[in-house]
Design a protein around this motif. Structure first.
Motif, PDB file in Angstrom:
ATOM      1  N   ASP A  58     -27.390 -94.045 -81.258  1.00 30.74           N
ATOM      2  CA  ASP A  58     -27.023 -93.929 -79.829  1.00 30.74           C
ATOM      3  C   ASP A  58     -27.804 -95.073 -79.026  1.00 30.74           C
ATOM      4  OD1 ASP A  58     -29.919 -94.073 -79.390  1.00 30.74           O
ATOM      5  OD2 ASP A  58     -29.947 -91.823 -79.782  1.00 30.74           O
ATOM      6  N   GLU A  59     -27.117 -95.228 -77.848  1.00 38.26           N
ATOM      7  CA  GLU A  59     -27.665 -96.511 -77.192  1.00 38.26           C
ATOM      8  C   GLU A  59     -28.692 -97.216 -77.212  1.00 38.26           C
ATOM      9  OE1 GLU A  59     -25.582 -96.439 -73.269  1.00 38.26           O
ATOM     10  OE2 GLU A  59     -23.757 -95.605 -74.161  1.00 38.26           O
ATOM     11  N   THR A  60     -29.760 -96.354 -77.285  1.00 39.46           N
ATOM     12  CA  THR A  60     -30.994 -96.851 -77.386  1.00 39.46           C
ATOM     13  C   THR A  60     -31.752 -97.211 -78.668  1.00 39.46           C
ATOM     14  OG1 THR A  60     -32.020 -94.361 -78.175  1.00 39.46           O
ATOM     15  CG2 THR A  60     -31.745 -94.610 -75.728  1.00 39.46           C
ATOM     16  N   GLU A  61     -30.642 -97.210 -79.668  1.00 37.38           N
ATOM     17  CA  GLU A  61     -31.254 -97.774 -81.111  1.00 37.38           C
ATOM     18  C   GLU A  61     -30.311 -98.971 -81.384  1.00 37.38           C
ATOM     19  OE1 GLU A  61     -31.841 -93.881 -83.815  1.00 37.38           O
ATOM     20  OE2 GLU A  61     -29.821 -94.040 -83.167  1.00 37.38           O
ATOM     21  N   HIS A  62     -30.672-100.075 -80.489  1.00 34.28           N
ATOM     22  CA  HIS A  62     -29.669-101.241 -80.533  1.00 34.28           C
ATOM     23  C   HIS A  62     -29.812-102.133 -81.897  1.00 34.28           C
ATOM     24  CE1 HIS A  62     -27.734-104.984 -79.523  1.00 34.28           C
ATOM     25  NE2 HIS A  62     -28.573-105.420 -79.850  1.00 34.28           N
TER      26      HIS A  62
END
Length: 129
Positions: A58-62
């Motif tokens: 997801d976007e929080t796990e760059h």
């Protein structure tokens, strides 16, 4: 428009790396380097950036997404460069080494490029969905 700009940035990065490594160090013609750069740019953008990078978490796990996509980009770059070298300039020595060195340097650039994608391309794109 952001995707066009991103593809252009990626093409310039890949062409610069391949120009230095393939043309400069391994004496592969610049025309062949441009062809490889173009094919790799399209393949890496579609497979590496649009699919793997966006779907690796997801976007929080760059950092996780970036690591997975960068390793994938290195593998894809090696395969595409080596295959096209064999097709375009068969008979030269050290084509696998040229592809390997190029892929590692491109991978380093991809690490930073993915940050650009998150901040400028995908962020803007998601805001309009």
């Amino acid at each position: 428009m952001e995707h066009v700009k991103a593809i252009l940035i990626k093409f310039i990065m890949i062409t610069a790396v391949l120009g230095i490594v393939l043309t400069g160090f391994f004496d592969i013609g610049f025309t062949e380097t441009l062809i490889i750069s173009f094919v790799l740019t399209i393949a890496a953008y579609v497979l590496g950036d649009m699919m793997i990078f966006r779907m690796a978490g997801d976007e929080t796990e760059h950092t996780k997404r970036n690591a997975i996509a960068t390793v994938s980009d290195i593998g894809l770059s090696f395969f595409v460069i080596w295959l096209l070298e064999e097709m375009l300039v068969a008979g030269k020595d050290n084509l696998a080494l040229a592809a390997f060195v190029s892929a590692l340097v491109i991978g380093a650039g991809e690490w930073f490029f993915h940050g650009y994608l998150d901040n400028r391309v995908f962020h803007n794109n998601d805001a309009h969905d």
